[in-house]
Design an enzyme around this catalytic site. Structure first.
Site, PDB file in Angstrom:
ATOM      1  N   CYS A 116       0.816  -1.226   0.000  1.00 29.54           N
ATOM      2  CA  CYS A 116       0.000   0.000   0.000  1.00 29.54           C
ATOM      3  C   CYS A 116       0.847   1.271   0.000  1.00 29.54           C
ATOM      4  O   CYS A 116       0.345   2.350  -0.308  1.00 29.54           O
ATOM      5  CB  CYS A 116      -0.928  -0.005   1.200  1.00 29.54           C
ATOM      6  SG  CYS A 116      -2.030  -1.418   1.174  1.00 29.54           S
ATOM      7  N   HIS A 256      -3.773   7.032   2.115  1.00 26.33           N
ATOM      8  CA  HIS A 256      -4.070   5.690   1.619  1.00 26.33           C
ATOM      9  C   HIS A 256      -5.492   5.328   2.051  1.00 26.33           C
ATOM     10  O   HIS A 256      -5.906   5.632   3.178  1.00 26.33           O
ATOM     11  CB  HIS A 256      -3.067   4.694   2.209  1.00 26.33           C
ATOM     12  CG  HIS A 256      -3.385   3.273   1.891  1.00 26.33           C
ATOM     13  ND1 HIS A 256      -3.660   2.846   0.617  1.00 26.33           N
ATOM     14  CD2 HIS A 256      -3.506   2.181   2.692  1.00 26.33           C
ATOM     15  CE1 HIS A 256      -3.916   1.549   0.641  1.00 26.33           C
ATOM     16  NE2 HIS A 256      -3.841   1.119   1.893  1.00 26.33           N
ATOM     17  N   ASN A 286     -10.022  -0.522  -1.129  1.00 25.34           N
ATOM     18  CA  ASN A 286      -8.563  -0.417  -1.024  1.00 25.34           C
ATOM     19  C   ASN A 286      -7.924  -1.034  -2.277  1.00 25.34           C
ATOM     20  O   ASN A 286      -7.931  -2.255  -2.436  1.00 25.34           O
ATOM     21  CB  ASN A 286      -8.113  -1.151   0.241  1.00 25.34           C
ATOM     22  CG  ASN A 286      -6.622  -1.084   0.470  1.00 25.34           C
ATOM     23  OD1 ASN A 286      -5.866  -0.624  -0.388  1.00 25.34           O
ATOM     24  ND2 ASN A 286      -6.183  -1.561   1.620  1.00 25.34           N
TER      25      ASN A 286
END
Ligand code: UT7
Length: 332
Positions: A116, A256, A286
């Protein structure tokens, strides 16, 4: 001569058409729309469908949009960096496949696997090539086809992730726009809580690993959540302190998109109101390396030349960090 900085001069993004809603997930696993929204902020995510389609398929439209917006051809690109943990193949790098598919015949390329935080790592790496004075156009892409490594019988992970990609073009600037500073960190101890058990050299694919469902994301959500909240906020606070930035100086936090509660905690620590926080987790979930550039893509029209942005991420590795950049253009 003024110092050369790496400025973002164009943004592109792409999400596949197929929408996987919370309601549809209710049919696959024991969950509810309400639980997912309350605990994560996610309503739907996109899935890349189609035989043989990998992460490069997410990157190609992004790269072409960037070229079109900037008025260049793929042959003008010097370097392509793709941040991903779902490469088309273990090798060659997805960056090479993207370069081939778009006709970037003068570019070299490589991938960065930092989960990520991949886009943050890749952006900072790309900036170094520009700052060296040797490269003029560096394309930095972040993309993941998470659906290729998600177990749709595991309710703790399948509700979070989605597919998507986006990216930016970096070019030299002598007026101080672009990347100013980064805090990048990693701690391999965190692999215990977030990893894929098989498919690497330590445990190659076998009938047994497939039967045991070891080619999917394994996550201990609560532990990851705890570290994410603390570390993403710490990195964002550190970059503010190091650059004497107050919350008033910051136009946007680009966080994020893993869990709305992690985003809220980071914004709170930075003293930023909701209006200054980019958020699209409700629509895409995500997308791992895709989240940060997808935010820039979605919010591009609202960005003004001179805006101070702080990008922050946390993810598998563990990897985390924050980057301070000055936005370099107004969108017409
Ligand atoms: O981007 C990469 C980094 N990843 C992250 O940043 C993710 C960080 N972690 C998270 O976002 C959260 O931990 C999750 C969204 C994964 C889970 O949320 P949580 O609030 O931490 O839930 P939990 O794991 O503490 O589970 C609470 C309860 C459990 O039930 P019991 O044991 O209390 O009866 C779970 O079994 O919720 C249950 N649960 C669910 N219930 C309905 C877990 N997943 C689900 C679900 N639907 N999908």
């Amino acid at each position: 001569m003024n110092k050369i900085t790496a400025a973002i001069t164009a943004v592109g993004g792409y999400v596949p058409d197929y929408v996987l809603s919370n309601k549809e997930l209710e049919k696959l696993v024991d969950t509810t729309d309400e639980w997912i929204i309350t605990r994560t902020g996610i309503t739907e995510r996109r899935i890349l469908k189609g035989e043989g389609k990998g992460t490069s398929e997410l990157c190609v439209p992004v790269a072409l949009e960037i070229c079109r917006k900037r008025g260049i051809t793929p042959a003008d690109i010097d370097l392509i960096i793709v941040a991903t943990v779902t490469p088309d193949m273990v090798f060659p790098a997805t960056a090479n496949i993207v370069a081939d598919k778009i006709g970037a015949k003068n570019a070299f390329g490589f991938d960065i696997a930092a989960a990520c935080s991949g886009f943050l790592y890749a952006l900072d790496t790309g900036a170094r090539f520009i700052e060296s004075g040797r490269y003029k156009r560096v394309m930095v892409l972040g993309a993941d086809k998470m659906s290729s490594i998600i177990d749709y019988t595991d309710r703790t992970t399948c509700i979070i992730f989605g597919d998507g990609g986006a990216g930016v073009l970096l070019e030299p600037n002598e007026e101080g726009y672009g990347l100013i500073d980064s805090v990048l960190k990693s701690d391999g101890h965190g692999r215990e809580y977030l990893h894929m058990k098989a498919g690497g050299s330590a445990k190659p694919a076998s009938i047994e690993t497939v039967t045991n469902r070891e080619h999917y994301v394994y996550q201990e959500g609560k532990m990851v959540f705890k570290y994410a909240v603390a570390n993403m906020a710490d990195a964002a606070a550190e970059i503010m302190e190091r650059n004497n930035l107050s919350s008033d100086d910051i136009a946007w936090l680009v966080p994020h998109q893993a869990n709305k509660r992690i985003i809220d905690a980071t914004a709170h620590r930075m003293g930023l109101p909701e209006e200054k926080v980019m958020m699209n987790i409700q629509r895409y979930g995500n997308t791992t390396a895709g989240t940060l550039p997808l935010c820039l893509w979605d919010y591009e029209k609202q960005l003004k030349k001179g805006d101070n942005l702080v990008l922050a991420a946390f993810g598998g590795g563990f990897t985390w960090g924050a980057t301070y950049l000055k936005w370099g253009y107004d969108t017409k």
